[in-house]
Design an enzyme around this catalytic site. Structure first.
Site, mmCIF file in Angstrom:
data_model
loop_
_atom_site.group_PDB
_atom_site.id
_atom_site.type_symbol
_atom_site.label_atom_id
_atom_site.label_comp_id
_atom_site.label_asym_id
_atom_site.label_seq_id
_atom_site.Cartn_x
_atom_site.Cartn_y
_atom_site.Cartn_z
ATOM 1 N N GLY A 11 0.817 -1.219 0.000
ATOM 2 C CA GLY A 11 0.000 0.000 0.000
ATOM 3 C C GLY A 11 0.839 1.251 0.000
ATOM 4 N N VAL A 63 -3.581 -7.332 -1.944
ATOM 5 C CA VAL A 63 -3.110 -8.181 -0.835
ATOM 6 C C VAL A 63 -4.164 -9.199 -0.407
ATOM 7 C CG1 VAL A 63 -1.458 -6.485 0.074
ATOM 8 C CG2 VAL A 63 -3.809 -6.506 0.959
ATOM 9 N N ASN A 88 1.098 -2.513 5.322
ATOM 10 C CA ASN A 88 0.446 -1.205 5.489
ATOM 11 C C ASN A 88 -0.832 -1.063 4.666
ATOM 12 O OD1 ASN A 88 0.509 1.970 5.789
ATOM 13 N ND2 ASN A 88 0.522 1.550 3.583
ATOM 14 N N SER A 140 -4.185 0.508 13.940
ATOM 15 C CA SER A 140 -4.899 1.775 14.112
ATOM 16 C C SER A 140 -5.402 1.900 15.544
ATOM 17 C CB SER A 140 -6.100 1.831 13.163
ATOM 18 O OG SER A 140 -6.940 2.909 13.505
ATOM 19 N N TYR A 153 -13.585 -2.351 10.667
ATOM 20 C CA TYR A 153 -12.189 -1.891 10.676
ATOM 21 C C TYR A 153 -11.555 -2.113 12.065
ATOM 22 C CZ TYR A 153 -8.405 1.583 9.897
ATOM 23 O OH TYR A 153 -7.208 2.246 9.762
ATOM 24 N N LYS A 157 -8.301 -4.480 12.650
ATOM 25 C CA LYS A 157 -7.044 -3.982 13.216
ATOM 26 C C LYS A 157 -6.738 -4.660 14.557
ATOM 27 C CE LYS A 157 -5.665 -0.948 10.106
ATOM 28 N NZ LYS A 157 -4.560 -1.319 9.178
ATOM 29 N N ILE A 186 -4.182 10.668 10.838
ATOM 30 C CA ILE A 186 -3.050 11.107 10.008
ATOM 31 C C ILE A 186 -3.613 11.711 8.722
ATOM 32 C CG2 ILE A 186 -0.916 10.359 8.867
ATOM 33 C CD1 ILE A 186 -0.884 9.886 11.948
HETATM 34 P P1 NAP Z 1 -4.421 5.747 1.782
HETATM 35 O O1 NAP Z 1 -3.796 7.095 1.676
HETATM 36 O O2 NAP Z 1 -5.840 5.566 1.387
HETATM 37 O O3 NAP Z 1 -3.506 4.700 0.974
HETATM 38 C C1 NAP Z 1 -3.827 3.346 0.975
HETATM 39 C C2 NAP Z 1 -2.792 2.561 0.214
HETATM 40 O O4 NAP Z 1 -3.121 1.161 0.325
HETATM 41 C C3 NAP Z 1 -2.759 2.881 -1.264
HETATM 42 O O5 NAP Z 1 -1.421 2.776 -1.707
HETATM 43 C C4 NAP Z 1 -3.615 1.775 -1.886
HETATM 44 O O6 NAP Z 1 -3.238 1.462 -3.220
HETATM 45 C C5 NAP Z 1 -3.239 0.621 -0.976
HETATM 46 N N1 NAP Z 1 -4.236 -0.454 -0.935
HETATM 47 C C6 NAP Z 1 -5.529 -0.393 -0.531
HETATM 48 N N2 NAP Z 1 -6.090 -1.602 -0.629
HETATM 49 C C7 NAP Z 1 -5.146 -2.445 -1.110
HETATM 50 C C8 NAP Z 1 -5.099 -3.819 -1.446
HETATM 51 N N3 NAP Z 1 -6.183 -4.595 -1.302
HETATM 52 N N4 NAP Z 1 -3.938 -4.365 -1.907
HETATM 53 C C9 NAP Z 1 -2.838 -3.597 -2.058
HETATM 54 N N5 NAP Z 1 -2.814 -2.282 -1.765
HETATM 55 C C10 NAP Z 1 -3.948 -1.720 -1.307
HETATM 56 O O7 NAP Z 1 -4.337 5.193 3.273
HETATM 57 P P2 NAP Z 1 -3.406 5.618 4.507
HETATM 58 O O8 NAP Z 1 -4.161 6.602 5.306
HETATM 59 O O9 NAP Z 1 -2.027 5.929 4.036
HETATM 60 O O10 NAP Z 1 -3.420 4.242 5.332
HETATM 61 C C11 NAP Z 1 -2.334 3.338 5.338
HETATM 62 C C12 NAP Z 1 -2.503 2.367 6.490
HETATM 63 O O11 NAP Z 1 -2.549 3.088 7.722
HETATM 64 C C13 NAP Z 1 -3.781 1.542 6.434
HETATM 65 O O12 NAP Z 1 -3.538 0.230 6.892
HETATM 66 C C14 NAP Z 1 -4.701 2.280 7.390
HETATM 67 O O13 NAP Z 1 -5.691 1.420 7.909
HETATM 68 C C15 NAP Z 1 -3.710 2.740 8.431
HETATM 69 N N6 NAP Z 1 -4.146 3.870 9.241
HETATM 70 C C16 NAP Z 1 -4.382 5.095 8.677
HETATM 71 C C17 NAP Z 1 -4.783 6.142 9.496
HETATM 72 C C18 NAP Z 1 -5.034 7.531 8.971
HETATM 73 O O14 NAP Z 1 -5.472 8.387 9.750
HETATM 74 N N7 NAP Z 1 -4.788 7.825 7.704
HETATM 75 C C19 NAP Z 1 -4.962 5.940 10.863
HETATM 76 C C20 NAP Z 1 -4.719 4.686 11.392
HETATM 77 C C21 NAP Z 1 -4.300 3.665 10.566
HETATM 78 P P3 NAP Z 1 -3.962 2.133 -4.526
HETATM 79 O O15 NAP Z 1 -4.476 3.475 -4.112
HETATM 80 O O16 NAP Z 1 -2.859 2.186 -5.545
HETATM 81 O O17 NAP Z 1 -5.050 1.212 -4.932
#
Ligand code: NAP
Length: 242
Positions: A11, A63, A88, A140, A153, A157, A186
């Site tokens: 990701g 994934v 991730n 998370s 979710y 997690k 984030i």
């Molecule tokens: P994001 O900006 O939406 O990016 C998500 C990434 O994951 C993208 O590169 C997407 O690829 C990829 N992805 C989604 N589903 C996938 C799959 N089935 N197989 C392979 N790749 C996949 O999300 P983010 O905020 O950076 O989140 C990253 C991680 O941090 C996640 O696990 C999320 O749950 C966790 N998290 C985020 C936050 C927050 O506040 N942002 C808080 C807690 C935890 P494409 O776009 O190329 O399809």
């Protein structure tokens, strides 16, 4: 053939994953960059990584799709094994449980939990044979406290947190350290639609975090400074969960 270690980040076409890939590249790792669908964004991240003088191999796959994970990683693993795996990849499909469809439930569990299993299972044998490695799972705050509207979710997690602890015990003797990094709010695409002012009231530090603030902790856990840390969940959440 270079002597640099490899880091596989799932990701990583944007958001936290892209920041992690960049910070591990800055620490001298060659990067295997996974993402699902956004080829243009992945290409930009790959270029910024190669500008740092390391290599970046793009490996797009879902994934949640066991066959796709194997087909993409097996040829790479025949040649080299990563020292670092960062699980991730993730997404949300928020709804109150009362209205949650089975598809919303299953797809979120599948990407986070099955995704963790498929990628880790694929890489683990090669890592174990080298008797060194780091596995970092991005979880998370939702999985630690439970969040209304995110039963799927939060469950996914929390499941990955359990898997982190169990796997840490299983493979400590192989010198593989397994930890979880748990971000709060984030600034990424995932949180774009949230009512920010409302959320900020719950954050003691009074702001959302940046992807780089999560990436720094992942880079630390992959470094020589973190050789005695395993099975831990490290919050990067501005105090939202203490
Ligand atoms: P994001 O900006 O939406 O990016 C998500 C990434 O994951 C993208 O590169 C997407 O690829 C990829 N992805 C989604 N589903 C996938 C799959 N089935 N197989 C392979 N790749 C996949 O999300 P983010 O905020 O950076 O989140 C990253 C991680 O941090 C996640 O696990 C999320 O749950 C966790 N998290 C985020 C936050 C927050 O506040 N942002 C808080 C807690 C935890 P494409 O776009 O190329 O399809």
């Amino acid at each position: 053939m270079g002597t640099r270690e490899i880091a596989l980040v799932t990701g990583a076409s944007k958001g936290i994953g892209a920041a992690i890939a960049r910070s591990l590249a800055a620490a001298g790792y060659d990067i295997w960059l996974n993402y699902r669908s956004d080829h243009a964004a992945a290409e930009q991240v790959a270029q910024s990584i190669e500008a740092m003088g390391v290599t970046c191999t793009k490996v797009p796959f879902d994934v949640a799709d066991a066959a796709a994970v194997k087909a993409a990683l097996a040829p790479l693993l025949e040649v080299q094994a990563p020292f670092v795996l960062v699980n991730n990849a993730g997404f949300t499909r928020d709804a109150l449980l009362f209205w949650m469809s089975e598809e919303e439930w299953k797809s979120v569990l599948s990407v986070h939990l099955d995704g963790f299993f498929h990628v880790t299972h694929c890489v683990l044998d090669r890592m174990a044979r080298r008797r060194k490695g780091r596995i970092i799972n991005i979880v998370s705050t939702s999985g630690q406290t439970g969040v209304a509207g995110q039963v799927n979710y939060s469950a996914a997690k929390a499941g990955v947190i359990g898997a982190t602890r169990a796997l840490a015990k299983e493979i400590a003797r192989r010198n593989i350290l397994v930890n979880a990094v748990s971000p709060g709010f984030i600034e990424t695409e995932m949180t774009e639609a949230l009512p920010k002012e409302q959320m900020l009231a719950h954050v003691p530090l009074g702001r959302f975090g940046t992807p780089e603030e999560v990436a720094g902790v992942v880079a630390f856990l992959c470094s020589d400074a973190a050789t005695y840390i395993t099975g831990q969940v490290i919050g990067v959440n501005g105090g939202v969960f203490i």
